[in-house]
Design a protein around this motif. Structure first.
Motif, PDB file in Angstrom:
ATOM      1  N   LYS A 330      16.352  13.038 -28.799  1.00 40.05           N
ATOM      2  CA  LYS A 330      15.648  13.076 -27.466  1.00 40.05           C
ATOM      3  C   LYS A 330      16.512  13.090 -26.218  1.00 40.05           C
ATOM      4  N   GLU A 331      17.487  12.233 -26.279  1.00 38.06           N
ATOM      5  CA  GLU A 331      18.187  11.883 -24.964  1.00 38.06           C
ATOM      6  C   GLU A 331      19.067  13.161 -24.803  1.00 38.06           C
ATOM      7  N   LEU A 332      19.663  13.825 -25.613  1.00 43.29           N
ATOM      8  CA  LEU A 332      20.279  15.107 -25.485  1.00 43.29           C
ATOM      9  C   LEU A 332      19.519  15.976 -24.915  1.00 43.29           C
ATOM     10  N   SER A 333      18.211  16.278 -25.352  1.00 42.78           N
ATOM     11  CA  SER A 333      17.331  17.322 -24.707  1.00 42.78           C
ATOM     12  C   SER A 333      17.375  17.097 -23.523  1.00 42.78           C
ATOM     13  N   ALA A 334      17.116  15.748 -23.122  1.00 43.96           N
ATOM     14  CA  ALA A 334      16.809  15.465 -21.587  1.00 43.96           C
ATOM     15  C   ALA A 334      18.220  15.670 -20.866  1.00 43.96           C
ATOM     16  N   VAL A 335      19.174  15.463 -21.444  1.00 45.12           N
ATOM     17  CA  VAL A 335      20.430  15.879 -20.777  1.00 45.12           C
ATOM     18  C   VAL A 335      20.531  17.139 -20.389  1.00 45.12           C
ATOM     19  N   LEU A 336      20.359  18.019 -21.513  1.00 42.86           N
ATOM     20  CA  LEU A 336      20.516  19.338 -21.141  1.00 42.86           C
ATOM     21  C   LEU A 336      19.612  19.943 -20.427  1.00 42.86           C
ATOM     22  N   GLU A 337      18.290  19.494 -20.170  1.00 41.50           N
ATOM     23  CA  GLU A 337      17.527  19.961 -19.064  1.00 41.50           C
ATOM     24  C   GLU A 337      18.114  19.678 -17.711  1.00 41.50           C
ATOM     25  N   GLU A 338      18.494  18.573 -17.570  1.00 42.82           N
ATOM     26  CA  GLU A 338      19.077  18.372 -16.099  1.00 42.82           C
ATOM     27  C   GLU A 338      20.410  18.990 -16.075  1.00 42.82           C
ATOM     28  N   ASP A 339      21.062  19.448 -17.207  1.00 46.07           N
ATOM     29  CA  ASP A 339      22.201  20.160 -16.764  1.00 46.07           C
ATOM     30  C   ASP A 339      22.021  21.667 -16.580  1.00 46.07           C
ATOM     31  N   ARG A 340      20.745  22.108 -17.028  1.00 46.36           N
ATOM     32  CA  ARG A 340      20.340  23.168 -16.886  1.00 46.36           C
ATOM     33  C   ARG A 340      19.903  23.448 -15.230  1.00 46.36           C
ATOM     34  N   ILE A 341      19.536  22.386 -14.568  1.00 51.67           N
ATOM     35  CA  ILE A 341      19.370  22.485 -13.311  1.00 51.67           C
ATOM     36  C   ILE A 341      20.582  22.548 -12.327  1.00 51.67           C
ATOM     37  N   TYR A 342      21.574  21.729 -12.837  1.00 50.78           N
ATOM     38  CA  TYR A 342      22.863  21.790 -12.413  1.00 50.78           C
ATOM     39  C   TYR A 342      23.607  23.144 -12.492  1.00 50.78           C
ATOM     40  N   LEU A 343      23.547  23.824 -13.480  1.00 51.93           N
ATOM     41  CA  LEU A 343      24.056  25.191 -13.705  1.00 51.93           C
ATOM     42  C   LEU A 343      23.378  26.079 -12.633  1.00 51.93           C
ATOM     43  N   ASP A 344      22.135  25.935 -12.876  1.00 54.33           N
ATOM     44  CA  ASP A 344      21.552  26.830 -11.706  1.00 54.33           C
ATOM     45  C   ASP A 344      21.693  26.492 -10.292  1.00 54.33           C
ATOM     46  N   LYS A 345      22.094  25.379  -9.809  1.00 55.18           N
ATOM     47  CA  LYS A 345      22.546  25.337  -8.633  1.00 55.18           C
ATOM     48  C   LYS A 345      23.927  26.058  -8.073  1.00 55.18           C
ATOM     49  N   ILE A 346      24.785  25.985  -9.308  1.00 50.94           N
ATOM     50  CA  ILE A 346      25.934  26.268  -9.161  1.00 50.94           C
ATOM     51  C   ILE A 346      26.011  27.929  -8.744  1.00 50.94           C
ATOM     52  N   LYS A 347      25.293  28.494  -9.994  1.00 52.27           N
ATOM     53  CA  LYS A 347      24.980  29.935  -9.764  1.00 52.27           C
ATOM     54  C   LYS A 347      24.394  30.255  -8.333  1.00 52.27           C
ATOM     55  N   GLU A 348      23.460  29.448  -7.857  1.00 53.89           N
ATOM     56  CA  GLU A 348      22.642  29.732  -6.510  1.00 53.89           C
ATOM     57  C   GLU A 348      24.040  29.737  -5.479  1.00 53.89           C
ATOM     58  N   PHE A 349      24.805  28.585  -5.589  1.00 50.76           N
ATOM     59  CA  PHE A 349      25.922  28.521  -4.483  1.00 50.76           C
ATOM     60  C   PHE A 349      26.914  29.722  -4.728  1.00 50.76           C
ATOM     61  N   ALA A 350      27.213  30.162  -6.020  1.00 49.61           N
ATOM     62  CA  ALA A 350      28.159  31.257  -6.294  1.00 49.61           C
ATOM     63  C   ALA A 350      27.580  32.573  -5.611  1.00 49.61           C
ATOM     64  N   THR A 351      26.354  33.084  -5.596  1.00 50.58           N
ATOM     65  CA  THR A 351      25.836  34.149  -5.498  1.00 50.58           C
ATOM     66  C   THR A 351      25.365  34.324  -4.009  1.00 50.58           C
ATOM     67  N   LEU A 352      25.090  33.173  -3.457  1.00 52.96           N
ATOM     68  CA  LEU A 352      24.540  33.259  -1.866  1.00 52.96           C
ATOM     69  C   LEU A 352      25.614  33.960  -1.014  1.00 52.96           C
TER      70      LEU A 352
END
Length: 352
Positions: A330-352
């Motif tokens: 359960k905890e790993l699933s929550a961690v991975l969901e938060e990390d997905r948001i983090y990776l999406d922000k990195i992608k947004e930063f890189a492509t703007l």
């Protein structure tokens, strides 16, 4: 082109992999500026600019100032000459030395990757850090408690794990020992901390105690540990050795002392529990200890209590493995969901 700046060796920065994976996947050009402080790595890719001045990372902060000043000059020279479009500051120390240039030329064009508290109990320091946060494209933090200290509501959670470790994570708990094997693995928390562990568990026939990592193998501490047949001490290790030590352990010691940073931090050891299916022993007086207890990831105790070894022994012999596996899943699933948001922000930063 993006410049990634870090003031230490790569082996202390597993989280850089997430930036590199995103940029490589998107075909984004980047370069890394880093400080090889102990000369532990001899070869680097061509897009790495390495500052080679040696410095003992265990020096008091005041004695590190000259080294950081020289690294700052090296970093400014590369930022200006390489004409980066965007920057990533890995840790507060890097962000501080680069902030004047960042504010002048990279406002809203940098990521601030916040990993540890240091001097934020000083008002002037806290003000500067909050200005760095305010002017970043986004700020990520490795613990929600850091945000509370800084009164920051606009941050992204950045967890301390590598996906290649998650992909190879253990599926089962393996019970290997007649005695309970306790493992502290990582950079030393100081000789007094290590002595405390030996005082509690040394000579207790219910336990083996392994203390592994850089700085733990001082001559004076090794001589102390030799008095006990159930205590093993070793210094620097590599990732393969880390996996081996963890696989042979029963409980992972995440018992950090109470200080300004450790009270709030969420360190790599927390994720070792989720990856290797090993319960944690935490400090109930810290954020990580309370989180371990609340989420059923182990036991948190006060090591100043006379019966703390009994509590750990009883926990290990009574906890339900099925419940523990359910809790870490359960905890790993929550961690991975938060990390997905983090990776999406990195992608947004890189492509703007």
């Amino acid at each position: 082109m993006i410049g990634i700046i870090f003031s230490n060796n790569l082996n202390t920065c597993p989280y850089i992999d997430k930036y590199l994976d995103v940029f490589n996947h998107l075909g984004i050009s980047y370069e890394v500026i880093l400080w090889d402080r102990d000369g532990s790595q001899s070869k680097y890719p061509q897009n790495y600019h390495v500052f080679n001045e040696r410095q003992n990372v265990d020096l008091p902060k005041v004695r590190k100032i000259l080294g950081f000043y020289n690294f700052m000059r090296f970093t400014y020279k590369n930022i200006i000459s390489r004409k980066y479009d965007k920057l990533i500051f890995l840790t507060t120390q890097v962000a501080l030395i680069c902030f004047p240039l960042a504010l002048a030329s990279f406002k809203k064009k940098y990521i601030f990757d916040f990993r540890d508290l240091s001097l934020e109990y000083y008002g002037w320091y806290k003000i500067i850090v909050k200005q760095i946060i305010k002017n970043s494209f986004f700020t990520c933090m490795s613990s929600p408690e850091f945000a509370r200290v800084l009164n920051c509501n606009t941050y992204v959670m950045a967890h301390n794990f590598r996906y290649k470790d998650i992909n190879n994570r253990s599926k089962q708990i393996t019970i290997l020992n007649q005695r309970i094997t306790l493992l502290h693995i990582g950079i030393t928390r100081g000789e007094e901390y290590n002595k405390k562990l030996v005082d509690i568990f040394g000579g207790d026939e219910r336990f083996y105690l392994y203390i592994i990592g850089r700085g733990n193998d001082t001559e004076s501490f090794i001589n102390l540990a030799k008095k006990y047949s159930n205590v093993v001490v070793q210094g620097t290790y590599n990732n393969e050795e880390k996996q081996l030590y963890i696989s042979k352990s029963d409980l992972l010691l995440y018992y950090y002392p109470c200080d300004f940073n450790c009270n709030c931090a969420l360190a790599n050891k927390y994720y070792d529990c989720l990856i290797y299916n090993k319960p944690l022993v935490g400090n109930i007086n810290t954020y990580s200890g309370r989180r371990i207890q609340e989420r059923g990831l182990g036991i948190s105790v006060d090591f100043n209590e006379d019966n703390c070894a009994d509590k750990i022994f009883n926990f290990y012999n009574q906890y339900k493995k099925e419940d523990f596996i359910r809790n870490i899943t359960k905890e790993l699933s929550a961690v991975l969901e938060e990390d997905r948001i983090y990776l999406d922000k990195i992608k947004e930063f890189a492509t703007l």
